[in-house]
Design a protein around this motif. Structure first.
Motif, mmCIF file in Angstrom:
data_model
loop_
_atom_site.group_PDB
_atom_site.id
_atom_site.type_symbol
_atom_site.label_atom_id
_atom_site.label_comp_id
_atom_site.label_asym_id
_atom_site.label_seq_id
_atom_site.Cartn_x
_atom_site.Cartn_y
_atom_site.Cartn_z
ATOM 1 N N HIS A 149 0.850 -1.200 0.000
ATOM 2 C CA HIS A 149 0.000 0.000 0.000
ATOM 3 C C HIS A 149 0.884 1.248 0.000
ATOM 4 O O HIS A 149 1.431 1.623 1.030
ATOM 5 C CB HIS A 149 -0.904 -0.037 1.243
ATOM 6 N N HIS A 161 -4.765 6.458 -5.254
ATOM 7 C CA HIS A 161 -6.214 6.504 -5.007
ATOM 8 C C HIS A 161 -7.001 6.407 -6.309
ATOM 9 O O HIS A 161 -6.564 6.898 -7.345
ATOM 10 C CB HIS A 161 -6.581 7.825 -4.324
ATOM 11 N N GLU A 210 -5.808 1.862 -4.883
ATOM 12 C CA GLU A 210 -6.643 1.884 -3.684
ATOM 13 C C GLU A 210 -7.973 2.466 -4.136
ATOM 14 O O GLU A 210 -8.139 3.693 -4.228
ATOM 15 C CB GLU A 210 -6.011 2.740 -2.573
ATOM 16 N N SER A 230 -11.148 0.793 -0.030
ATOM 17 C CA SER A 230 -11.320 1.341 1.316
ATOM 18 C C SER A 230 -12.356 2.449 1.358
ATOM 19 O O SER A 230 -12.757 2.992 0.330
ATOM 20 C CB SER A 230 -9.978 1.883 1.806
ATOM 21 N N HIS A 285 -13.190 6.255 2.421
ATOM 22 C CA HIS A 285 -12.642 7.562 2.750
ATOM 23 C C HIS A 285 -13.824 8.499 2.905
ATOM 24 O O HIS A 285 -14.703 8.527 2.042
ATOM 25 C CB HIS A 285 -11.691 8.066 1.655
ATOM 26 N N HIS A 333 -7.200 -0.457 5.459
ATOM 27 C CA HIS A 333 -7.523 0.116 6.775
ATOM 28 C C HIS A 333 -8.959 -0.150 7.235
ATOM 29 O O HIS A 333 -9.704 0.773 7.556
ATOM 30 C CB HIS A 333 -7.116 1.596 6.890
ATOM 31 N N ARG A 343 -5.297 7.575 11.980
ATOM 32 C CA ARG A 343 -6.720 7.241 12.156
ATOM 33 C C ARG A 343 -6.939 6.884 13.623
ATOM 34 O O ARG A 343 -6.809 5.724 14.007
ATOM 35 C CB ARG A 343 -7.148 6.095 11.223
ATOM 36 N N ASP A 402 1.108 2.443 3.660
ATOM 37 C CA ASP A 402 0.284 3.582 3.243
ATOM 38 C C ASP A 402 1.151 4.835 3.116
ATOM 39 O O ASP A 402 0.715 5.950 3.430
ATOM 40 C CB ASP A 402 -0.880 3.793 4.231
HETATM 41 ZN ZN LIG Z 1 -6.803 5.070 2.355
#
Ligand SMILES: [Zn+2]
Ligand SMILES: [Zn+2]
Length: 237
Positions: A8, A41, A74, A100, A102, A132, A166, A192
């Motif tokens: 990632h 992304h 992602e 994921s 967001h 995540h 996070r 990440d």
């Molecule tokens: Zn993310």
């Protein structure tokens, strides 16, 4: 225990990340990583690349500075049915797909809705892992998610960055790890990284694995052979 493929990572193409593919590869080589996956992304996230970015990833060499470079995304979960912002024909050309939640792409809802979406994402044959999933902003029923990963033969990502950005992820990550261990569900670790310096940074994840005595054979990215074995069984064109 060592993680040899970072699954990632983000490059300048994400719009809010700061290193090129070449800089990432150089850093990976310097740190002794054997490979990394570029997972910029999906297009629904502001500043993210156009779909053409994913369509053209074949121009990136398979190996740079002796490091394997895998092409991925992602993807953003865009609704509570579990749809994502990448068409299948683009996903089919990639080596590794993570998906994921967001907040910028989907407003948080209920545990029930988050869980339904994540289970459907894991059911999607073109998605390899949920990224995540311990994010408390999108709290899920961890038991249902891990069982879905087991049913569909998918991976749960334990994200190193989550422990820094996070807040509240740690408790959820511990539960994910404990349940993955109990049910023998495979996990991947992602840094990440949004800048080369963070590539291969797994300090928090490895500490937790150690504390919870996570068996090494459950991390798919602890050897190149295991990782390529996993991605090789997926249907790609
Ligand atoms: Zn993310
Ligand atoms: Zn990311």
């Amino acid at each position: 225990m060592k993680i040899v493929v970072d699954t990632h990572t983000h490059t300048v193409a994400s719009g809010h990340a700061y290193s090129t593919v070449q800089e990432m590869a150089r850093e990976a080589a310097a740190k002794g990583l054997e490979g990394f996956v570029i997972t910029d992304h999906g297009p629904a996230l502001g500043g993210g690349p156009h779909l053409y970015h994913f369509g053209n990833m074949k121009v990136i060499p398979e190996e740079i500075y002796g490091v394997r470079v895998f092409k991925g995304v992602e993807a953003n979960i865009t609704d509570y049915s579990g749809n994502i912002d990448m068409p299948d024909e683009y996903l089919q050309r990639l080596d590794f797909v993570i998906a994921s939640f967001h907040e910028i792409c989907i407003p948080p809802s209920t545990v029930e809705e988050h869980t339904n979406a994540m289970v459907n994402v894991l059911k999607n044959p073109l998605v390899d892992a949920v990224a995540h999933p311990g994010n408390p902003q999108f709290q899920v029923d961890i038991d249902r998610v891990v069982k879905a990963a087991r049913e569909y033969g998918k991976l749960i990502e334990i994200n190193n960055q989550s422990f820094y950005i996070r807040r509240g992820s740690e408790e959820n990550c511990k539960k994910f790890i404990a349940l993955c261990k109990e049910l023998s569900v495979k996990v991947v670790c992602g840094s990440d990284a949004h800048i080369s310096f963070d590539l291969g940074k797994f300090d928090k994840v490895l500490k937790l694995f150690d504390e919870l005595e996570m068996p090494g054979d459950l991390f798919v990215n602890s050897s190149m052979e295991k990782f390529t074995g996993y991605i090789g069984r997926m249907h790609r064109v």
